[in-house]
Design an enzyme around this catalytic site. Structure first.
Site, PDB file in Angstrom:
ATOM      1  N   HIS A 280       0.811  -1.225   0.000  1.00  0.00           N
ATOM      2  CA  HIS A 280       0.000   0.000   0.000  1.00  0.00           C
ATOM      3  C   HIS A 280       0.838   1.267   0.000  1.00  0.00           C
ATOM      4  O   HIS A 280       0.302   2.370   0.055  1.00  0.00           O
ATOM      5  CB  HIS A 280      -0.930  -0.008   1.225  1.00  0.00           C
ATOM      6  CG  HIS A 280      -1.767  -1.246   1.299  1.00  0.00           C
ATOM      7  ND1 HIS A 280      -2.873  -1.439   0.497  1.00  0.00           N
ATOM      8  CD2 HIS A 280      -1.626  -2.374   2.047  1.00  0.00           C
ATOM      9  CE1 HIS A 280      -3.392  -2.631   0.767  1.00  0.00           C
ATOM     10  NE2 HIS A 280      -2.653  -3.222   1.692  1.00  0.00           N
ATOM     11  N   ARG A 281       2.161   1.112  -0.063  1.00  0.00           N
ATOM     12  CA  ARG A 281       3.046   2.289  -0.042  1.00  0.00           C
ATOM     13  C   ARG A 281       2.759   3.214  -1.224  1.00  0.00           C
ATOM     14  O   ARG A 281       2.709   4.443  -1.082  1.00  0.00           O
ATOM     15  CB  ARG A 281       4.507   1.841  -0.066  1.00  0.00           C
ATOM     16  CG  ARG A 281       5.483   2.946   0.313  1.00  0.00           C
ATOM     17  CD  ARG A 281       6.918   2.535   0.039  1.00  0.00           C
ATOM     18  NE  ARG A 281       7.275   1.292   0.679  1.00  0.00           N
ATOM     19  CZ  ARG A 281       7.689   1.186   1.932  1.00  0.00           C
ATOM     20  NH1 ARG A 281       7.752   2.264   2.685  1.00  0.00           N
ATOM     21  NH2 ARG A 281       8.018   0.014   2.443  1.00  0.00           N
ATOM     22  N   ALA A 282       2.527   2.602  -2.400  1.00  0.00           N
ATOM     23  CA  ALA A 282       2.301   3.406  -3.610  1.00  0.00           C
ATOM     24  C   ALA A 282       1.068   4.296  -3.481  1.00  0.00           C
ATOM     25  O   ALA A 282       1.070   5.441  -3.938  1.00  0.00           O
ATOM     26  CB  ALA A 282       2.169   2.498  -4.826  1.00  0.00           C
ATOM     27  N   VAL A 285       2.016   7.281  -1.407  1.00  0.00           N
ATOM     28  CA  VAL A 285       2.934   8.151  -2.156  1.00  0.00           C
ATOM     29  C   VAL A 285       2.169   8.943  -3.215  1.00  0.00           C
ATOM     30  O   VAL A 285       2.409  10.147  -3.399  1.00  0.00           O
ATOM     31  CB  VAL A 285       4.067   7.322  -2.804  1.00  0.00           C
ATOM     32  CG1 VAL A 285       4.848   8.159  -3.808  1.00  0.00           C
ATOM     33  CG2 VAL A 285       5.010   6.796  -1.733  1.00  0.00           C
TER      34      VAL A 285
END
Length: 314
Positions: A280-282, A285
């Protein structure tokens, strides 16, 4: 007197790279940018030009780390103790620093060291600052980041994500803020970055030489003009540089008030799930970058354009 730096606004094309750098300058919490490309594609030039362009910053005048006096919750241990004693922190304004990290850097060189002998003899903490301290509120630049020790890259990325550097040794600890724009550049021909580390950079840009003949001629002419008369060339671009610097400063002020809706979050989630993105980092970001782009355009809410431009870089 410092050497003239090739102006950021004079770099021909390479719009994705420039956008990624500007967005990180507006919001360092995006998590830095990795620029991948062959030699001679203005990677280093762009990073150094951004540092020269950025608006000045307010710091605690006599703090060895240059803490931001307005962010009391992010002060180093020394400044925190001074505030607790009721001291008024003196303020100064200085230019943004660009700190180069050599690929041979060790952990101590990066995070700094605690002098245990001094602590035992004098009963007070003595901390020798490292690269992270020097780069506070500035740009930490790692050329050939793919050749840097993986453990050191992990340290950099962890500090950038947490916004603080904590050094502990023999039961003594010291901490200082670690807010910086992390920029890594690399030539994929010289070896790849591990996928785990590649994922940790907020934005990633792939750049290559420009095939258009007119643009290539423009690059040659501008570079020759700069080499023949650096100060004169810099003066020609002064208005454009000041305009962008002012826009970045205005965007930083606008950023906290930029809003997003539930629909925006769904749009981002559908975009990343549709592309089969792991983790879920994207998503985070893209949201942070979209808010920075909206702030740059002086908008109060993010738009579809902000989301799509950010997704292209995330």
């Amino acid at each position: 007197m410092s050497q003239p730096v090739f102006p950021f606004t004079a770099i021909v094309n390479q719009d994705k790279m420039k956008r990624a750098l500007v967005l990180n300058a507006i919001n360092p919490l995006i998590g830095g940018v990795l620029i991948r490309g062959e030699r001679g594609t203005a990677k280093s030039t762009a990073v150094r030009a951004l540092a020269a362009l950025l608006p000045g910053i307010n710091v605690v005048a006599d703090c060895p780390f240059g803490c931001n006096p307005y962010e009391r919750e992010r002060l180093c241990d020394n400044c925190r103790e001074r505030v607790a004693r009721g001291e008024e922190l003196p303020m100064a304004r200085r230019k943004v620093r660009l700190v180069d990290l050599p690929v041979s850097a060790t952990e101590d060189r990066v995070v700094g060291t605690l002098d245990i002998e001094h602590a035992i003899k004098k009963g007070e903490k003595k901390f020798d600052p490292g690269v992270l301290a020097a780069a506070l509120l500035g740009i930490l630049y790692v050329d050939e980041v793919n050749l840097l020790d993986d453990h050191v890259v992990d340290l950099l990325l962890d500090s950038a994500a947490m916004g603080v550097n904590v050094v502990e040794r023999e039961g003594i600890s010291f901490q200082h803020p670690a807010q910086f724009v992390l920029v890594g550049t690399m030539n994929p021909e010289e070896g790849e970055l591990r996928p785990q580390l590649l994922d940790r950079f907020g934005l990633s840009v792939e750049i290559s030489g420009i095939p258009d003949a007119d643009a290539r001629v423009e690059i040659i002419e501008r570079r020759l003009s700069f080499e023949q008369d650096p100060n004169g060339f810099v003066s020609e671009w002064e208005v454009a540089e000041e305009k962008l610097s002012t826009e970045i400063e205005a965007a930083r002020k606008q950023l906290p008030s930029v809003k997003h809706t539930q629909a925006d979050l769904y749009a981002i989630a559908e975009l990343t799930s549709g592309l089969g993105v792991d983790g879920h980092r994207a998503d985070l970001v893209i949201l942070k970058s979209a808010r920075a782009h909206a702030a740059f355009k002086q908008r109060a809410v993010i738009s579809e354009e902000d989301i799509l431009l950010s997704a292209e870089l995330a």
